[in-house]
Design a protein around this motif. Sequence first.
Motif, PDB file in Angstrom:
ATOM      1  N   LYS A  68      -9.946   5.303 -21.165  1.00 24.30           N
ATOM      2  CA  LYS A  68     -11.246   5.693 -21.708  1.00 24.30           C
ATOM      3  C   LYS A  68     -12.131   4.480 -21.949  1.00 24.30           C
ATOM      4  N   ALA A  69     -11.548   3.407 -22.505  1.00 22.33           N
ATOM      5  CA  ALA A  69     -12.317   2.190 -22.772  1.00 22.33           C
ATOM      6  C   ALA A  69     -12.809   1.562 -21.478  1.00 22.33           C
ATOM      7  N   ALA A  70     -11.981   1.606 -20.435  1.00 20.88           N
ATOM      8  CA  ALA A  70     -12.378   1.035 -19.147  1.00 20.88           C
ATOM      9  C   ALA A  70     -13.542   1.811 -18.537  1.00 20.88           C
ATOM     10  N   VAL A  71     -13.476   3.137 -18.619  1.00 19.79           N
ATOM     11  CA  VAL A  71     -14.571   3.965 -18.093  1.00 19.79           C
ATOM     12  C   VAL A  71     -15.865   3.650 -18.834  1.00 19.79           C
ATOM     13  N   HIS A  72     -15.782   3.579 -20.148  1.00 19.28           N
ATOM     14  CA  HIS A  72     -16.975   3.286 -20.964  1.00 19.28           C
ATOM     15  C   HIS A  72     -17.563   1.928 -20.610  1.00 19.28           C
ATOM     16  N   ARG A  73     -16.685   0.945 -20.445  1.00 14.03           N
ATOM     17  CA  ARG A  73     -17.155  -0.407 -20.115  1.00 14.03           C
ATOM     18  C   ARG A  73     -17.810  -0.447 -18.744  1.00 14.03           C
ATOM     19  N   LEU A  74     -17.243   0.242 -17.775  1.00 11.75           N
ATOM     20  CA  LEU A  74     -17.816   0.290 -16.433  1.00 11.75           C
ATOM     21  C   LEU A  74     -19.174   0.980 -16.442  1.00 11.75           C
ATOM     22  N   GLU A  75     -19.277   2.007 -17.267  1.00  8.52           N
ATOM     23  CA  GLU A  75     -20.558   2.717 -17.375  1.00  8.52           C
ATOM     24  C   GLU A  75     -21.626   1.805 -17.980  1.00  8.52           C
ATOM     25  N   THR A  76     -21.241   1.015 -18.979  1.00  9.39           N
ATOM     26  CA  THR A  76     -22.192   0.104 -19.623  1.00  9.39           C
ATOM     27  C   THR A  76     -22.779  -0.895 -18.630  1.00  9.39           C
ATOM     28  N   ASP A  77     -21.930  -1.409 -17.733  1.00 10.16           N
ATOM     29  CA  ASP A  77     -22.392  -2.386 -16.739  1.00 10.16           C
ATOM     30  C   ASP A  77     -22.871  -1.728 -15.442  1.00 10.16           C
ATOM     31  N   ARG A  78     -23.006  -0.395 -15.477  1.00 10.91           N
ATOM     32  CA  ARG A  78     -23.478   0.364 -14.310  1.00 10.91           C
ATOM     33  C   ARG A  78     -22.612   0.103 -13.084  1.00 10.91           C
ATOM     34  N   LYS A  79     -21.303   0.122 -13.320  1.00  8.35           N
ATOM     35  CA  LYS A  79     -20.358  -0.101 -12.233  1.00  8.35           C
ATOM     36  C   LYS A  79     -19.627   1.175 -11.814  1.00  8.35           C
ATOM     37  N   LEU A  80     -20.058   2.311 -12.366  1.00 10.65           N
ATOM     38  CA  LEU A  80     -19.501   3.587 -11.928  1.00 10.65           C
ATOM     39  C   LEU A  80     -20.286   4.061 -10.714  1.00 10.65           C
ATOM     40  N   GLY A  81     -19.570   4.235  -9.614  1.00  7.38           N
ATOM     41  CA  GLY A  81     -20.231   4.654  -8.383  1.00  7.38           C
ATOM     42  C   GLY A  81     -20.114   6.131  -8.110  1.00  7.38           C
ATOM     43  N   ALA A  82     -19.692   6.893  -9.109  1.00  5.81           N
ATOM     44  CA  ALA A  82     -19.558   8.350  -8.973  1.00  5.81           C
ATOM     45  C   ALA A  82     -19.909   8.983 -10.307  1.00  5.81           C
ATOM     46  N   ILE A  95     -13.310  -6.879 -22.203  1.00  2.76           N
ATOM     47  CA  ILE A  95     -13.617  -6.900 -20.771  1.00  2.76           C
ATOM     48  C   ILE A  95     -14.900  -7.702 -20.580  1.00  2.76           C
ATOM     49  N   PRO A  96     -14.793  -9.025 -20.496  1.00  3.60           N
ATOM     50  CA  PRO A  96     -15.995  -9.851 -20.344  1.00  3.60           C
ATOM     51  C   PRO A  96     -16.691  -9.571 -19.015  1.00  3.60           C
ATOM     52  N   GLN A  97     -18.001  -9.734 -19.001  1.00  7.30           N
ATOM     53  CA  GLN A  97     -18.779  -9.410 -17.809  1.00  7.30           C
ATOM     54  C   GLN A  97     -18.305 -10.172 -16.582  1.00  7.30           C
ATOM     55  N   TYR A 142     -15.502 -20.167 -27.849  1.00  3.12           N
ATOM     56  CA  TYR A 142     -15.028 -20.848 -29.056  1.00  3.12           C
ATOM     57  C   TYR A 142     -13.497 -20.902 -29.084  1.00  3.12           C
ATOM     58  N   TYR A 143     -12.844 -19.806 -28.665  1.00  2.00           N
ATOM     59  CA  TYR A 143     -11.386 -19.745 -28.682  1.00  2.00           C
ATOM     60  C   TYR A 143     -10.756 -20.155 -27.346  1.00  2.00           C
ATOM     61  N   ASN A 144     -11.569 -20.677 -26.436  1.00  2.00           N
ATOM     62  CA  ASN A 144     -11.082 -21.124 -25.118  1.00  2.00           C
ATOM     63  C   ASN A 144     -10.343 -20.025 -24.358  1.00  2.00           C
ATOM     64  N   LEU A 145     -10.883 -18.828 -24.409  1.00  2.00           N
ATOM     65  CA  LEU A 145     -10.262 -17.692 -23.735  1.00  2.00           C
ATOM     66  C   LEU A 145     -10.738 -17.526 -22.299  1.00  2.00           C
ATOM     67  N   GLY A 146     -11.842 -18.153 -21.956  1.00  2.00           N
ATOM     68  CA  GLY A 146     -12.369 -17.993 -20.612  1.00  2.00           C
ATOM     69  C   GLY A 146     -12.710 -16.541 -20.329  1.00  2.00           C
ATOM     70  N   ILE A 147     -12.338 -16.086 -19.133  1.00  3.72           N
ATOM     71  CA  ILE A 147     -12.590 -14.685 -18.765  1.00  3.72           C
ATOM     72  C   ILE A 147     -11.282 -13.934 -18.527  1.00  3.72           C
ATOM     73  N   ALA A 148     -10.173 -14.546 -18.934  1.00  6.67           N
ATOM     74  CA  ALA A 148      -8.863 -13.930 -18.708  1.00  6.67           C
ATOM     75  C   ALA A 148      -8.644 -12.750 -19.643  1.00  6.67           C
ATOM     76  N   PRO A 149      -7.797 -11.800 -19.243  1.00  5.71           N
ATOM     77  CA  PRO A 149      -7.473 -10.665 -20.123  1.00  5.71           C
ATOM     78  C   PRO A 149      -6.774 -11.134 -21.391  1.00  5.71           C
ATOM     79  N   LEU A 150      -7.031 -10.451 -22.482  1.00 10.06           N
ATOM     80  CA  LEU A 150      -6.358 -10.717 -23.757  1.00 10.06           C
ATOM     81  C   LEU A 150      -5.417  -9.539 -23.994  1.00 10.06           C
ATOM     82  N   LEU A 151      -4.189  -9.680 -23.539  1.00 14.20           N
ATOM     83  CA  LEU A 151      -3.282  -8.533 -23.477  1.00 14.20           C
ATOM     84  C   LEU A 151      -2.591  -8.208 -24.798  1.00 14.20           C
TER      85      LEU A 151
END
Length: 398
Positions: A297-311, A262-264, A158-167
Motif C-alpha cells: 500500500k505504501a509503495a502504491v501511494h508513493r508511486l502515485e505521489t511521483d506520478r509513476k503509476l502508468g495504469a 522511498i527517496p525520489q 545528515y545521516y549519510n543514508l544516501g538513496i539506499a533502502p532503510l530496511l
Amino acid sequence: MRNLSDRASPELALGERLRQARELSSFSQGEAAQALGITSAALSQYETGKRRIEALTLERIARLYGVPVTYFFTALDATNQQEQSDWETALRTMAKTLASVSKAGIAKLIGLIHVLEDLYRLTATPFLGMPHHPFAALPNQEYSDYQVAELAQRVRRYYNLGIAPLLNVKSFLDAQGYQVFAIPLGEGEEALSGLFFLHPYLGAIIVFNETQAYTRYPFTLSHEIAHSLFHWNRPAVLCRVSEQTSEPLEELADRFASYFLIPQEGLQERLEAMTIKTVKHPEEVIHIARYFGVSYKAAVHRLETDRKLGASKDVFKGVKPVTLAKSLGYSPLPYEFGVRPLAPEDRLPRIFVELSYQALEKGLLSLRKVAENLGISDLELEDRLYGEVAEDSEEAYA
C-alpha cells in the motif's frame, strides 16, 4: 484532608492511594474496572477500603496505572505531593482525552520508562541527556510536496543514508540513540499510531502502536522521526490515526515518512534498473515494495505521489501482496506470519535489553525481575541466556 498516616484503617489508606493512582492515570472507575476484568462495584470497594485486595490484583492495577506497587503504600496528602516529572505530567494530561486502551498504553509506557531510568542508575551507565537538534523546529503549517521531499533528503544526507533502502528503521533509530518502544495503543480511527517526546535524561523517545499491522511499523517509525527532528519544541506529540490527513503537523510527518523511506532519486534509480518509466502492474509494485522494505500500500501511494503509476489505481486494488510476493519468488517476511507478541528486541530500546542483561550478570537484579522487565517468562529468558551456549557445547563434543 487528613494525613493518611492518621487513618485508623490501613485498608482506607491503601484505598485512597488506589483512587489517586487511577485519577492520575485519567481512568474513570468504569474504564479501569473493565480493563482489569472486574466490576465497578469491586473496584469501588477496594478504593473505599471495604474490601481487601489480593497481591496479584494489586500488581495488575499497578501495571494498568503505570505506577510501582510501592506507590500504594507511600503516604501522601495535599501538602506532601509526590514529585512528577514534566514529561510524565505532559503524557498523563494528554491521555485524558484518549480511549481507555490508549490510556493503558500510555501508563504502560510510563512504567517502562521508569524501569529504564532505574536500569541506567543501577548499572551506573551515563544518561544520554537531551539530544542535539540538527534542524530548526518548524511551525505548524502546510508544506508543498517539494518542501517535504527536500526535508527528507536533508535528513538522509545528515545521516549519510544516501538513496539506499532503510530496511530496519528500528535498528537505525537504536543506533542513533533513540529510545524506541512498541506499546499496544488500540485500534480504529481514534487510536494512536505512535507518539514522540523528549526525556530530560534519556533523550528522544519514540513509540509505535504494537497493535497496528506489522506493515505499518516502518512508516510509523519514520513518521515519528519527522516529529523528533522538526517538532522537538513541543512537550509531546501524540499521533491519532484520524488526524494524519487533517492536521498540518501530522500531514507533514506522513509525507516525510513516504519520501524518507522511498527517496525520489532512489525510486527513479529502481525504475531504471527495472527498465520501466512507470508502473503498470501489481507485480512491479511488489518488486519496489520489497526493495525499499515498505508495504504494498505504501509503495502504491508513493508511486502515485511521483506520478509513476502508468495504469488506473483500480488495477492495483484487490491484490494479496503476500501471495503475489511468493509467486514472484520472495520468501515470506517474519511480520507476515503475524506472530505476537514481539520479541523484546523489537518492542524495547536496544539499551533497555542490554542494561537488563548487565544488571542480571552483575547480580543487581534477579532473573525473575529481568524477565518481568523484558515481558517474557523466566524459562524464555533462561533459554535466551543459556540455550545457545548449551547447544554450542554439545556440538563441540559431537
